[in-house]
Every structure is written in C-alpha cells, then in structure tokens.
Write an enzyme that holds these catalytic residues in place. Sequence first.
Site, PDB file in Angstrom:
ATOM      1  CG  ASN A  33      -2.057   0.992   1.071  1.00 29.40           C
ATOM      2  OD1 ASN A  33      -3.013   0.723   0.332  1.00 29.40           O
ATOM      3  ND2 ASN A  33      -1.970   2.139   1.728  1.00 29.40           N
ATOM      4  CB  THR A  35      -0.498   5.299   3.291  1.00 27.73           C
ATOM      5  OG1 THR A  35      -0.900   6.284   2.333  1.00 27.73           O
ATOM      6  CG2 THR A  35      -0.291   5.948   4.642  1.00 27.73           C
ATOM      7  CB  SER A 129     -20.035  -6.375  -8.688  1.00 25.16           C
ATOM      8  OG  SER A 129     -21.188  -5.908  -8.012  1.00 25.16           O
ATOM      9  N   GLY A 131     -19.144  -5.194  -3.336  1.00 22.97           N
ATOM     10  CA  GLY A 131     -18.723  -4.370  -2.208  1.00 22.97           C
ATOM     11  C   GLY A 131     -17.791  -5.131  -1.281  1.00 22.97           C
ATOM     12  CE  LYS A 183     -18.885  -3.375 -10.750  1.00 25.42           C
ATOM     13  NZ  LYS A 183     -18.174  -2.404 -10.064  1.00 25.42           N
ATOM     14  CG  HIS A 186     -23.008  -5.034 -12.203  1.00 25.84           C
ATOM     15  ND1 HIS A 186     -22.710  -4.066 -11.264  1.00 25.84           N
ATOM     16  CD2 HIS A 186     -23.504  -6.073 -11.503  1.00 25.84           C
ATOM     17  CE1 HIS A 186     -23.014  -4.503 -10.057  1.00 25.84           C
ATOM     18  NE2 HIS A 186     -23.492  -5.724 -10.174  1.00 25.84           N
ATOM     19  CG  ASN A 187     -21.290  -0.301 -11.580  1.00 23.27           C
ATOM     20  OD1 ASN A 187     -21.255  -1.509 -11.349  1.00 23.27           O
ATOM     21  ND2 ASN A 187     -20.405   0.527 -11.079  1.00 23.27           N
ATOM     22  CD  GLU A 190     -25.024  -1.137  -8.013  1.00 23.38           C
ATOM     23  OE1 GLU A 190     -24.254  -2.047  -8.358  1.00 23.38           O
ATOM     24  OE2 GLU A 190     -24.656  -0.179  -7.325  1.00 23.38           O
ATOM     25  CE  LYS A 260     -17.691   6.305  -4.570  1.00 21.07           C
ATOM     26  NZ  LYS A 260     -17.085   5.206  -3.825  1.00 21.07           N
ATOM     27  CG  HIS A 456     -33.528  16.519 -43.316  1.00 22.47           C
ATOM     28  ND1 HIS A 456     -32.193  16.804 -43.519  1.00 22.47           N
ATOM     29  CD2 HIS A 456     -33.980  17.476 -42.461  1.00 22.47           C
ATOM     30  CE1 HIS A 456     -31.857  17.871 -42.806  1.00 22.47           C
ATOM     31  NE2 HIS A 456     -32.930  18.301 -42.159  1.00 22.47           N
TER      32      HIS A 456
END
Length: 483
Positions: A33, A35, A129, A131, A183, A186-187, A190, A260, A456
Amino acid sequence: MTKSDIGIVGLGVMGANLALNLSDKGYRPCVYNRTSSVTSEFIETHGQGRDIAVADSFEQLVSQLGSPRVILLMVTAGRAVDAVIEQLRPLLEPGDIVIDGGNSNYQDSNRRWLELAAWGIHFVGMGVSGGEDGARFGPSLMPGGAAAAWPIIRDMFQAIAARVGGVPCCQWLGDGGAGHYVKMIHNGIEYGDMQLIAEVCHLMQHALGLSHDEMADCFAAWNGGRLESYLIEITARILRQRDRDGSPLVDKILDKAGNKGTGVWTAHDALDNAVPLTLIGEAVHARLLSARKAERIAAAALLGSVPALVPTLVPEAERAGYLDALHDALYAAKLVSYTQGFMLMQAAAAKNGWALPFGDIALLWRAGCIIRSRFLADIKTSFEREPVPPSLLQDPFFAAEIKASEAGWRQSVMLAVGHGVAAPALSSALSFYDGYRCANGSANIIQAQRDFFGAHTYQRIDSDEAKHFHTRWLGDGGEEIVS
Ligand code: NBP
C-alpha cells in the site's frame, strides 16, 4: 524464499478483503500500500496465522512474486491506476500480468491493454462487484483483456468468486476493456433497479399511505417470489431500521442521491451506440434532479408539493390490489431495464469485435454482486434457447411474463400520474414497451416534418427501402424520387 502467488497493490476496502479471500482459499498474497501505515495496520489486524507477505516498495513486491508475475491493482480508478502502472512497468517482464480490479472506464482499459501489450505485458481489466462483503467472501468478477492471461489466473479468481450451484461467478468476457464494459453495464442496471424500488416505495407511502413496517413486510414477501433479489431484501431491512428517537431512519436521510459516474458512463455509451437505454437514463436523471434539493424546495413552495397536491390516499380496501399492481410494475419495468442493458451490450460487442457470452454474463451476476437476483437465471435460460431471441422482450418466456404484468404496470403508472408522484423509470419503461411493440409508430410525422423544413427526404411504406422521396410541400405538392 517462498514466492507469492499474487501481488496486491492497494489495501483499501476492496484490496484488503480480496487479499483475505485469496488467503482463505490457500493462495499467498504479497500486499503493498502506498501509505505504509495502512499495510502495518492490515497485518496487525489480519496477519495472525496467515501466510501473507508484505512489500514496502514496488521493487520488493515484484521480487517476491513467482513467474509470470500476477499483480492485482485495487486503487482508485483513473490517474492512480496509470501512476501505479507507470512505476511497475519497468520492473516487469514480458508475460507478466497486471490486473486492474477497480471501477475503471472501459476505454481506459482498452488503452492500457494496448500500451502494455507493446511491452509484452498482459493487461486484464476486471470488474469487481459485491462491495466489501463480496470481496471478502465471494464477489462477482468480470475479467477481460489479454486472453493469454486467462489460463494463468482463472483458477485463482474462480476460487475466490461467488458460486451458483458450483459454477463460479467469474468468466472470461473478451479482449481489451470487455470486462470493465460489462461491469459498467452492471452498474447502470444497478442504478435502474434502485430507482424502480425507490419509486415503488414512494408510491406505497404517498399514494397508498402504507407505514414503513407495512412497506417492509411487502418487500420481504416479494423477496420470496419472482422479485427475489439482494436489493429487494435490503430494502425491507432498510425500511424497518429506526432512528434513535424510534422513527423510521429513512425519513431522516437527505433525499440527495450520490453517484460515482458509472451510470452516466452507461447512459452516455448508449447514446454513442444509438441504443434506447431509457430506463437507466431516467435513473441517472432522477439522481441528478435529486441533487437539486434547494431548487426543489423552492419549487415545492411555488408549485405545490407532493403529497400535499393530492391529499387523498387510495381507500384502504383497494390497497391490496394496488400492491399487486406495484409488484407487477416493478417486475415488468425491471425486465425492460435488463432488455435494454443486453441490447446495449449486443451493440457494443458488435462495435468492438467482442464475442460477449451473454448467458454467462447473466450467470456471473447471479451471485456476489449488487444486482443478484432469481430473475437472472431466466435470462441465462433465454440466451441458451435456439434460436437466441433478438431481445429479451421477444423471448417466449419473457414475452408471456411481461404481458401478464401489463395491467398492473399500467395501473401503477396511472396511480403515479394521478397522485403527482414522480415515477420516471416505471413510466418510461412502459413507454418503451408500448413503442417497442408498435408496428406503426409516430416517426412518419417526424420524417414528414424533417422533409418539410430541411428536405431530408423520407422512405415510403409502399416502395423499396432504398428509395428516398422529397415532397415540394410549399410548392406544387408534387413528390420526387431523390435517390
Ligand atoms: P479505497 O478508497 O478504500 O482505497 C483506495 C486505495 O487506492 C488505497 O489503498 C490508496 O492508498 C490507493 N491509492 C490511491 Br487513492 N492513489 C494511489 C496511487 N497514486 N498509488 C498507489 N495507491 C494509490 O478504495 P476501494 O473502495 O478499495 O476501491 C478500490 C477500487 O475498487 C476503486 O476503483 C473502486 O471504485 C473499486 N470498487 C469499489 C467497491 C466498493 O464497494 N468499495 C466495489 C467495487 C469496486 P493510500 O492508502 O495510500 O491512500
């Protein structure tokens, strides 16, 4: 020195839990990591009795890994991923594997896949996914990128993934950014599922006058049937939660939804791919509207607020019927949302040259992730049918299901309209359904208008589709063939 099976960069919520999950399954992670105090704390809290190695630098991390090196990045999406790759890249050799498990934009993954391929390094963009809990005990994993990496990493990631009937919720999805693309969808789905549930809660409260416990009972009962899903289950629990003063906690939570950005990416991508992804789009817009709290308060004072606008609740004797209708509306609208999500994936697969395994995608969302539900098993079955239907709404099973839900769905949308309760996802899904099954729509008027003001041209229903016509609307009214 015993080499580690995998290096993990980033010991935030997800990295730490994935490291423990890997360790539980007999793999030896080496963790790093930025930190260093975070690493020390992780080892102090969780290291006891576990074979987890620690690195203080990228050099140390790389030197502790067996060949080919497998490194999982669990850092914040965006610049941090590029910064870590930049530092790691000179330390790696051809054949090494870098996996980005963050919520990265699939276009970034496409780019990183190509950039690292130039150095012989295999890049994998893997959607994760579920969490914190999923990462710890079995997430849904959506890997894609350099196919050569898959045989090397498959066993390890399938071992830590959630399972349904013994089948891991982790399958290879395709080249480049395919994993992060799936993913993203998926979000987006969700977002849609959450918005639909929120609208139904609002109708239960403001049109039917249900108490929070009655609403919770209803969701708990629905969770035993066709709507069984993680989000329905947690909604029942959320509605029962009390604040310190004994009142329902949800009523104390500010009605401004955060995001997010992945819902916006999905909606944006749908427009880029010319796919009518209306439900997820509405869910994104509803969050954006919710964020304008001060403006909404001022508008409520000026224009009249819901529910004060229509103070009359549905008579108690009619409630049960309306609850059945809301159940059907939620189910049917959810079906539209998944139909649209898979339509978008089909378009993206064609555009990017991905052979997305649609049935497997439904399966790998069946457990370990936020949108897990019983209903996904039916989607998997639909994609196994011969021939595969052009969309889920044309699958014989789902066509019958949505027809059976239609009356309750209309009743629910009318309830919302009549009571002034916003239900953009429920109602836009119904409009999509009506538009989708309309063999002769209203676009003839639009084509005539376009030809009137912009020449058109239009096609005729009684002529070859290749022929385009123009009418001299303001002239002699005559028609000419343009091409
Ligand atoms: P956290 O916010 O908990 O942790 C972020 C990690 O990134 C920390 O270890 C941090 O190190 C590290 N980091 C950052 Br920020 N910048 C870095 C840099 N330039 N170089 C090296 N390390 C850096 O995030 P998380 O919730 O674990 O999420 C990680 C990824 O997984 C994100 O992309 C997220 O969107 C995705 N995701 C999260 C969830 C969830 O439920 N949380 C679910 C699915 C996917 P530091 O300690 O030194 O700051």
